[in-house]
Design a protein around this motif. Structure first.
Motif, PDB file in Angstrom:
ATOM      1  N   VAL A   1      -3.978  -0.543 -11.126  1.00 50.43           N
ATOM      2  CA  VAL A   1      -5.088  -0.485 -10.177  1.00 50.43           C
ATOM      3  C   VAL A   1      -5.089   0.883  -9.508  1.00 50.43           C
ATOM      4  N   ILE A   2      -6.255   1.539  -9.501  1.00 45.94           N
ATOM      5  CA  ILE A   2      -6.445   2.805  -8.794  1.00 45.94           C
ATOM      6  C   ILE A   2      -7.408   2.556  -7.643  1.00 45.94           C
ATOM      7  N   LEU A   3      -6.961   2.841  -6.418  1.00 45.32           N
ATOM      8  CA  LEU A   3      -7.758   2.652  -5.214  1.00 45.32           C
ATOM      9  C   LEU A   3      -8.205   4.009  -4.695  1.00 45.32           C
ATOM     10  N   VAL A   4      -9.474   4.131  -4.366  1.00 49.76           N
ATOM     11  CA  VAL A   4      -9.990   5.341  -3.732  1.00 49.76           C
ATOM     12  C   VAL A   4      -9.958   5.142  -2.230  1.00 49.76           C
ATOM     13  N   GLY A   5      -9.422   6.098  -1.491  1.00 51.65           N
ATOM     14  CA  GLY A   5      -9.324   5.994  -0.044  1.00 51.65           C
ATOM     15  C   GLY A   5     -10.043   7.131   0.660  1.00 51.65           C
ATOM     16  N   HIS A   6     -10.781   6.802   1.728  1.00 49.98           N
ATOM     17  CA  HIS A   6     -11.393   7.847   2.549  1.00 49.98           C
ATOM     18  C   HIS A   6     -10.321   8.524   3.383  1.00 49.98           C
ATOM     19  N   VAL A   7     -10.609   9.712   3.869  1.00 44.81           N
ATOM     20  CA  VAL A   7      -9.673  10.429   4.717  1.00 44.81           C
ATOM     21  C   VAL A   7     -10.298  10.674   6.077  1.00 44.81           C
ATOM     22  N   THR A   8      -9.445  10.861   7.073  1.00 44.63           N
ATOM     23  CA  THR A   8      -9.890  11.164   8.430  1.00 44.63           C
ATOM     24  C   THR A   8     -10.137  12.663   8.553  1.00 44.63           C
ATOM     25  N   LYS A   9     -10.572  13.081   9.754  1.00 46.23           N
ATOM     26  CA  LYS A   9     -10.824  14.507   9.978  1.00 46.23           C
ATOM     27  C   LYS A   9      -9.543  15.323   9.934  1.00 46.23           C
ATOM     28  N   ASP A  10      -8.383  14.659  10.089  1.00 49.66           N
ATOM     29  CA  ASP A  10      -7.104  15.352   9.992  1.00 49.66           C
ATOM     30  C   ASP A  10      -6.602  15.454   8.562  1.00 49.66           C
ATOM     31  N   GLY A  11      -7.349  14.891   7.597  1.00 54.30           N
ATOM     32  CA  GLY A  11      -6.945  14.964   6.203  1.00 54.30           C
ATOM     33  C   GLY A  11      -6.054  13.838   5.745  1.00 54.30           C
ATOM     34  N   GLN A  12      -5.771  12.852   6.629  1.00 49.51           N
ATOM     35  CA  GLN A  12      -4.951  11.714   6.257  1.00 49.51           C
ATOM     36  C   GLN A  12      -5.830  10.570   5.759  1.00 49.51           C
ATOM     37  N   ILE A  13      -5.284   9.746   4.867  1.00 50.69           N
ATOM     38  CA  ILE A  13      -6.043   8.611   4.350  1.00 50.69           C
ATOM     39  C   ILE A  13      -6.322   7.645   5.490  1.00 50.69           C
ATOM     40  N   ALA A  14      -7.601   7.276   5.655  1.00 51.97           N
ATOM     41  CA  ALA A  14      -8.004   6.405   6.754  1.00 51.97           C
ATOM     42  C   ALA A  14      -7.403   5.017   6.565  1.00 51.97           C
ATOM     43  N   GLY A  15      -7.112   4.365   7.690  1.00 48.67           N
ATOM     44  CA  GLY A  15      -6.529   3.040   7.636  1.00 48.67           C
ATOM     45  C   GLY A  15      -5.049   3.081   7.992  1.00 48.67           C
ATOM     46  N   PRO A  16      -4.371   1.955   7.923  1.00 52.33           N
ATOM     47  CA  PRO A  16      -2.954   1.910   8.292  1.00 52.33           C
ATOM     48  C   PRO A  16      -2.090   2.635   7.268  1.00 52.33           C
ATOM     49  N   ARG A  17      -1.031   3.282   7.745  1.00 44.66           N
ATOM     50  CA  ARG A  17      -0.127   3.989   6.844  1.00 44.66           C
ATOM     51  C   ARG A  17       0.646   3.030   5.945  1.00 44.66           C
ATOM     52  N   VAL A  18       0.651   1.735   6.297  1.00 48.17           N
ATOM     53  CA  VAL A  18       1.369   0.774   5.467  1.00 48.17           C
ATOM     54  C   VAL A  18       0.771   0.697   4.069  1.00 48.17           C
ATOM     55  N   VAL A  19      -0.510   1.063   3.921  1.00 51.42           N
ATOM     56  CA  VAL A  19      -1.132   1.050   2.591  1.00 51.42           C
ATOM     57  C   VAL A  19      -0.438   2.055   1.678  1.00 51.42           C
ATOM     58  N   GLU A  20      -0.058   3.211   2.211  1.00 51.91           N
ATOM     59  CA  GLU A  20       0.635   4.202   1.395  1.00 51.91           C
ATOM     60  C   GLU A  20       2.025   3.723   1.005  1.00 51.91           C
ATOM     61  N   HIS A  21       2.621   2.844   1.816  1.00 50.99           N
ATOM     62  CA  HIS A  21       3.917   2.267   1.456  1.00 50.99           C
ATOM     63  C   HIS A  21       3.766   1.187   0.397  1.00 50.99           C
ATOM     64  N   MET A  22       2.639   0.489   0.387  1.00 51.29           N
ATOM     65  CA  MET A  22       2.429  -0.598  -0.577  1.00 51.29           C
ATOM     66  C   MET A  22       2.316  -0.069  -2.001  1.00 51.29           C
ATOM     67  N   VAL A  23       1.576   1.023  -2.180  1.00 51.46           N
ATOM     68  CA  VAL A  23       1.258   1.493  -3.518  1.00 51.46           C
ATOM     69  C   VAL A  23       2.428   2.270  -4.104  1.00 51.46           C
ATOM     70  N   ASP A  24       2.376   2.487  -5.415  1.00 51.62           N
ATOM     71  CA  ASP A  24       3.434   3.220  -6.108  1.00 51.62           C
ATOM     72  C   ASP A  24       3.216   4.730  -6.064  1.00 51.62           C
ATOM     73  N   THR A  25       1.976   5.150  -6.065  1.00 55.48           N
ATOM     74  CA  THR A  25       1.656   6.571  -6.141  1.00 55.48           C
ATOM     75  C   THR A  25       0.535   6.893  -5.168  1.00 55.48           C
ATOM     76  N   VAL A  26       0.673   7.992  -4.454  1.00 60.43           N
ATOM     77  CA  VAL A  26      -0.370   8.479  -3.546  1.00 60.43           C
ATOM     78  C   VAL A  26      -0.758   9.880  -3.991  1.00 60.43           C
ATOM     79  N   LEU A  27      -2.039  10.059  -4.310  1.00 54.04           N
ATOM     80  CA  LEU A  27      -2.561  11.337  -4.758  1.00 54.04           C
ATOM     81  C   LEU A  27      -3.615  11.828  -3.773  1.00 54.04           C
ATOM     82  N   TYR A  28      -3.629  13.121  -3.513  1.00 50.60           N
ATOM     83  CA  TYR A  28      -4.661  13.745  -2.686  1.00 50.60           C
ATOM     84  C   TYR A  28      -5.447  14.723  -3.559  1.00 50.60           C
ATOM     85  N   PHE A  29      -6.769  14.617  -3.463  1.00 48.81           N
ATOM     86  CA  PHE A  29      -7.648  15.537  -4.186  1.00 48.81           C
ATOM     87  C   PHE A  29      -8.147  16.553  -3.183  1.00 48.81           C
ATOM     88  N   GLU A  30      -7.704  17.800  -3.342  1.00 49.65           N
ATOM     89  CA  GLU A  30      -7.947  18.845  -2.352  1.00 49.65           C
ATOM     90  C   GLU A  30      -8.849  19.924  -2.916  1.00 49.65           C
TER      91      GLU A  30
END
Length: 452
Positions: A207-236
């Motif tokens: 499963v690949i999830l697309v996440g929005h980011v905040t104005k600070d460049g962090q993925i919006a929502g709780p940080r626990v989501v980044e702990h749940m998944v196996d891989t976190v990628l940022y498209f810059e």
């Protein structure tokens, strides 16, 4: 047995409170606090027991997880060699940076390799996604498409179709009817991510999830989501540049901090095989204020040009403008140059930029930054065939970085013949390059600019 107490959570920022209130004290949002059901405190009687957890030894050997290659080498590099079954991947990036384009191209490429792919869009209608596919030349790719935000319906569809890869665009638009909160809230994002990750592990679906980011460049929502998944990628990337960087910040199946470089064209994203040549401007005519940094991004050496401009300031507080680097690091280097070398920058505006839109976080870029600043201030060009790297300590000493040999080999491959680096670097085979090793910043400024 003590009774489990309910907790109250803000749906805007995720802060927890022992009782309900109309306004969140953490983020200031009104009417955003909801009650969450308490967790069970354990078995209700001594006779109620759970199952025994199977245990193994540390010496037990298991085969590495099989991987499916996409055919897009830059994407496979960032994933650690390909897509792992039953893995959960979170992809974040600024609006309009090209996340949906990248994943649609990835889905088409995986499908052409024989993987059954399902693309679920919660932001666009199916007709809009098909229009993008036609523009990218992917209309004939065997990708199944759906447009839905109800997570219960999506999970039912995934369970019936059983694809090898499911792409959810995006997690902030998913809605779970068992959670009384608006889509995109902390509670909804956390619950939806948990359901999708659990489904991926139980059914063996990547499963690949697309996440929005905040104005600070962090993925919006709780940080626990980044702990749940196996891989976190940022498209810059910068809107004004055609280059895009796919960066892994977490990867359970490969190296973190690996990058893939893409170029945005009229027909979609094309991979860049030699990013060093792309990030370097023409080196024929040397110009003051430009220094080439030999950096390491993940496992790949990448050469980038650091540009500086120093000009007299008419303001009471001179400007310090930084693009692509940490502004705090610039302030530290300016302070070291003034305190340890005796070169002041007071009354001068300083502008610093990394060419090509790449963001550099490596401490070994300190020497190249200092060289660009001194070159711009003294109006003396650095030799165009020189690369620089090394960390500057607060005492003014130069500290060697890692993978010196890989940096030098990449520089030699691109035609550079000399390198300035800290003394004591483990250079190994220097590929015939002339090495100019310095112990501290004073020696560097004296040799390169006749100052200090």
């Amino acid at each position: 047995m003590a009774k489990a107490q309910a907790s109250f959570t803000c749906t805007a920022c995720g802060a927890s409170f022992p009782k309900w209130s109309g306004r969140c004290d953490a983020c200031g949002a009104w009417n955003s606090i909801i009650e969450e059901a308490p967790l069970s405190s354990g078995p209700k009687s001594l006779g109620a027991k759970g199952r025994t957890v199977p245990l193994t030894d540390l010496s037990a050997s298991e085969p590495p997880p099989p991987r499916a290659a996409s055919g897009i080498s830059e994407l496979d590099r960032v994933l650690g060699g390909g897509l792992v079954p039953a893995s959960a991947i979170l992809v974040g990036g600024d609006p309009g940076i090209g996340k949906s384009t990248l994943l649609l191209q990835a889905a088409a490429s995986f499908a052409r390799q024989g993987l059954s792919c399902l693309y679920i869009s919660g932001e666009e209608a199916s007709a809009q996604v098909r229009m993008r596919a036609q523009r990218l030349g992917l209309a004939e790719a065997p990708v199944r498409l759906g447009a839905e935000t109800n997570l219960r319906d999506i999970l039912t569809t995934l369970d019936a179709e059983r694809p090898r890869l499911a792409i959810i665009d995006s997690i902030q638009t998913m809605w779970l009817d068992s959670v009384e909160a608006a889509p995109g809230s902390v509670s909804q994002v956390r619950a939806a991510a948990h359901e999708l990750v659990t489904f991926a592990k139980k059914r063996g679906v990547a499963v690949i999830l697309v996440g929005h980011v905040t104005k600070d460049g962090q993925i919006a929502g709780p940080r626990v989501v980044e702990h749940m998944v196996d891989t976190v990628l940022y498209f810059e990337g910068e809107r004004g540049h055609q280059f895009r960087i796919l960066r892994a910040v977490k990867n359970r199946f490969g190296p973190a901090d690996e990058i893939g470089v893409f170029e945005m064209t009229g027909s979609g994203l094309s991979e860049v095989q030699n990013p060093s040549a792309l990030f370097l401007s023409s080196r024929d005519t040397p110009a003051p204020g430009a220094a080439v940094f030999a950096g390491i991004e993940g496992t790949r050496p990448v050469l980038t040009e650091i540009q500086a401009l120093v000009a007299p300031s008419t303001l009471g507080t001179p400007r310090r403008t930084v693009v692509g680097l940490d502004s705090g690091r610039l302030s530290t280097i300016l302070a070291v140059l003034e305190a340890r070398v005796g070169i002041p920058f007071a009354g001068l505006d300083v502008f610093l930029n990394v060419a090509g839109g790449l963001r550099v976080n490596e401490p070994a870029a300190d020497l190249a930054v200092a060289a660009a600043l001194l070159s711009a201030r003294e109006d003396i060009a650095i030799p165009p065939d020189m690369v620089l790297f090394g960390e500057i300590s607060l005492s003014g000493a130069l500290r060697p970085g890692s993978q010196t040999e890989n940096r030098l080999k990449e520089a030699a491959k691109l035609g550079f013949t000399q390198a300035a680096l800290p003394r004591g670097s483990r250079s190994g085979a220097a590929s015939g390059m002339r090495l100019r090793e310095m112990a501290d910043l004073t020696a560097f400024t004296g040799e390169m600019f006749g100052a200090g």
